[in-house]
Design an enzyme around this catalytic site. Structure first.
Site, PDB file in Angstrom:
ATOM      1  CB  ALA A  66       1.821  -1.904  -9.202  1.00 48.30           C
ATOM      2  N   GLY A 112      -1.937  -4.733 -11.454  1.00 50.78           N
ATOM      3  CA  GLY A 112      -0.798  -5.493 -11.995  1.00 50.78           C
ATOM      4  C   GLY A 112      -0.960  -6.996 -11.813  1.00 50.78           C
ATOM      5  CD  GLU A 115      -1.924  -4.120 -15.848  1.00 49.20           C
ATOM      6  OE1 GLU A 115      -1.463  -3.902 -14.698  1.00 49.20           O
ATOM      7  OE2 GLU A 115      -1.908  -3.276 -16.755  1.00 49.20           O
ATOM      8  CD  GLU A 135      -4.741  -0.702 -12.945  1.00 52.24           C
ATOM      9  OE1 GLU A 135      -5.969  -0.880 -13.136  1.00 52.24           O
ATOM     10  OE2 GLU A 135      -3.908  -1.612 -13.064  1.00 52.24           O
TER      11      GLU A 135
HETATM   12  N1  COA Z   1       0.166  -2.233  -2.836  1.00 56.00           N
HETATM   13  C1  COA Z   1       0.706  -2.152  -1.607  1.00 56.00           C
HETATM   14  N2  COA Z   1       0.166  -2.712  -0.522  1.00 56.00           N
HETATM   15  C2  COA Z   1      -0.974  -3.400  -0.693  1.00 56.00           C
HETATM   16  C3  COA Z   1      -1.605  -3.525  -1.945  1.00 56.00           C
HETATM   17  C4  COA Z   1      -0.973  -2.905  -3.053  1.00 56.00           C
HETATM   18  N3  COA Z   1      -1.470  -2.991  -4.287  1.00 56.00           N
HETATM   19  N4  COA Z   1      -2.738  -4.249  -1.780  1.00 56.00           N
HETATM   20  C5  COA Z   1      -2.813  -4.577  -0.480  1.00 56.00           C
HETATM   21  N5  COA Z   1      -1.755  -4.059   0.182  1.00 56.00           N
HETATM   22  C6  COA Z   1      -1.438  -4.185   1.612  1.00 56.00           C
HETATM   23  C7  COA Z   1      -2.317  -3.277   2.463  1.00 56.00           C
HETATM   24  O1  COA Z   1      -1.804  -1.967   2.503  1.00 56.00           O
HETATM   25  C8  COA Z   1      -2.225  -3.983   3.808  1.00 56.00           C
HETATM   26  O2  COA Z   1      -0.981  -3.681   4.396  1.00 56.00           O
HETATM   27  P1  COA Z   1      -0.913  -3.255   5.980  1.00 56.00           P
HETATM   28  O3  COA Z   1      -1.441  -4.458   6.698  1.00 56.00           O
HETATM   29  O4  COA Z   1       0.547  -3.030   6.191  1.00 56.00           O
HETATM   30  O5  COA Z   1      -1.781  -2.059   6.114  1.00 56.00           O
HETATM   31  C9  COA Z   1      -2.197  -5.459   3.420  1.00 56.00           C
HETATM   32  O6  COA Z   1      -1.749  -5.494   2.057  1.00 56.00           O
HETATM   33  C10 COA Z   1      -3.545  -6.144   3.494  1.00 56.00           C
HETATM   34  O7  COA Z   1      -4.466  -5.420   2.702  1.00 56.00           O
HETATM   35  P2  COA Z   1      -5.862  -4.827   3.243  1.00 56.00           P
HETATM   36  O8  COA Z   1      -6.250  -3.668   2.394  1.00 56.00           O
HETATM   37  O9  COA Z   1      -5.795  -4.598   4.723  1.00 56.00           O
HETATM   38  O10 COA Z   1      -6.817  -6.080   2.961  1.00 56.00           O
HETATM   39  P3  COA Z   1      -8.394  -6.037   2.725  1.00 56.00           P
HETATM   40  O11 COA Z   1      -8.845  -7.461   2.780  1.00 56.00           O
HETATM   41  O12 COA Z   1      -9.051  -5.070   3.619  1.00 56.00           O
HETATM   42  O13 COA Z   1      -8.568  -5.498   1.211  1.00 56.00           O
HETATM   43  C11 COA Z   1      -8.059  -5.349  -1.143  1.00 56.00           C
HETATM   44  C12 COA Z   1      -8.099  -6.235   0.125  1.00 56.00           C
HETATM   45  C13 COA Z   1      -7.381  -6.161  -2.257  1.00 56.00           C
HETATM   46  C14 COA Z   1      -9.482  -4.990  -1.572  1.00 56.00           C
HETATM   47  C15 COA Z   1      -7.279  -4.059  -0.835  1.00 56.00           C
HETATM   48  O14 COA Z   1      -6.035  -4.417  -0.247  1.00 56.00           O
HETATM   49  C16 COA Z   1      -6.976  -3.226  -2.052  1.00 56.00           C
HETATM   50  O15 COA Z   1      -7.847  -2.545  -2.549  1.00 56.00           O
HETATM   51  N6  COA Z   1      -5.702  -3.238  -2.521  1.00 56.00           N
HETATM   52  C17 COA Z   1      -5.253  -2.406  -3.595  1.00 56.00           C
HETATM   53  C18 COA Z   1      -5.728  -2.938  -4.922  1.00 56.00           C
HETATM   54  C19 COA Z   1      -5.298  -2.023  -6.043  1.00 56.00           C
HETATM   55  O16 COA Z   1      -5.716  -0.891  -6.143  1.00 56.00           O
HETATM   56  N7  COA Z   1      -4.433  -2.530  -6.927  1.00 56.00           N
HETATM   57  C20 COA Z   1      -3.985  -1.831  -8.076  1.00 56.00           C
HETATM   58  C21 COA Z   1      -2.747  -1.094  -7.806  1.00 56.00           C
HETATM   59  S1  COA Z   1      -2.250  -0.217  -9.271  1.00 56.00           S
END
Ligand code: COA
Length: 259
Positions: A66, A112, A115, A135
């Site tokens: 999400a 999400g 999911e 989460e």
């Molecule tokens: N919601 C909003 N933005 C998200 C996102 C999410 N769930 N997941 C990634 N992004 C965005 C990042 O903020 C970043 O945006 P920016 O360039 O404007 O800063 C962009 O996507 C790229 O992500 P980044 O974190 O820089 O990539 P990474 O390769 O370093 O890491 C992940 C990849 C997937 C490990 C990391 O993005 C992450 O942990 N995301 C969240 C996962 C999560 O907790 N999901 C559950 C949500 S309930």
């Protein structure tokens, strides 16, 4: 229909829905949820569509969860409303679709996103795919059905561990756990998924719908068996069941009409 956050195409009766926010790793914001709902409605209502694939744009992510940037505005009531609305509009509608909907997971499937894949009828993954419910890292529980659907696939103890640790698992482990049906290279992911759906397209469509209903009504009690018995009986109302038996006896390929 033109979408802001999705790309869609119809190929050989398969509707391909691509979540298209690669710069945000295809995170599910409100617009994506609304547009996914509309795209799933299209799967239900368009007679040209026999099946669907859900995938993510780019090579890095299926859907990384999400959209966390929308969470700061939520309180208890709006948080509950968001989860209820998304579950009803998207996740439950995918699960209960009368036509097969398959997740082609091409990278991160987190929160999400995991999911979303779990709500599909089954999952094909690329070898770089990663699954997780992170989460708890945000002080949250899964809200789009993860605690329920993950348990059904991996069992209670593994679901407890995955969700409590928030750990990410690789495609191979996800396959071993029963989350992923098949792993292919990223290059072949869509072709392999389409190939499986093309096989399903040769079967009787009403029987496929009943298979989905029966399996979704899986129940340890007699109720599940009773549901299957009822659906088995209902098949004999269809022209396709008559055609299937006739074709077998006449040693020819059946011509199913979905009637
Ligand atoms: N919601 C909003 N933005 C998200 C996102 C999410 N769930 N997941 C990634 N992004 C965005 C990042 O903020 C970043 O945006 P920016 O360039 O404007 O800063 C962009 O996507 C790229 O992500 P980044 O974190 O820089 O990539 P990474 O390769 O370093 O890491 C992940 C990849 C997937 C490990 C990391 O993005 C992450 O942990 N995301 C969240 C996962 C999560 O907790 N999901 C559950 C949500 S309930």
């Amino acid at each position: 229909m033109i979408y802001q956050t999705l790309q869609t195409s119809l190929e050989n009766n398969t509707y391909i829905i691509t979540v298209n926010r690669p710069e945000k790793l295809n995170a599910l914001n409100k617009t994506v949820i609304e547009e996914l709902s509309a795209a799933i409605d299209e799967v239900y209502s368009n007679n040209e569509v026999k099946s669907a694939i859900i995938t993510g744009a780019g090579e890095k992510a299926f859907v990384a969860g999400a959209d966390i940037s929308e969470f700061s505005q939520l309180d208890e009531h709006t948080g509950e409303a968001l989860a209820r609305k998304a579950q009803k509009m998207v996740f439950d509608k995918i699960e209960n679709s009368p036509k097969p909907i398959v997740a082609a997971v091409n990278g991160f499937a987190l929160g999400g996103g995991c999911e979303l894949a779990l709500a599909c009828h089954f999952i094909i993954a690329s070898d770089n795919a990663k699954f997780g419910q992170p989460e708890v890292n945000l002080g949250l529980v899964p809200g789009y059905g993860g605690t329920q659907r993950l348990v059904q696939l991996v069992g209670k103890n593994r679901a407890m561990q995955l969700i409590m640790t928030g750990e990410m698992i690789k495609a191979k482990d996800a396959q071993q756990y029963g989350i992923v049906n098949k792993i292919v290279s990223q290059k072949n992911l869509l072709d392999e998924t389409k190939h499986i759906l093309n096989i399903i397209h040769t079967k009787a469509p009403l029987a496929i719908t009943k298979v989905i209903e029966c399996i979704n009504n899986f129940d340890h009690t007699q109720q599940g068996y009773d549901f299957e018995i009822k659906k088995f009986g209902e098949c004999f109302i269809t022209e396709d069941a008559k055609e299937g038996a006739a074709a077998f006896l006449e040693k020819r390929k059946p011509q199913f009409k979905g009637k």
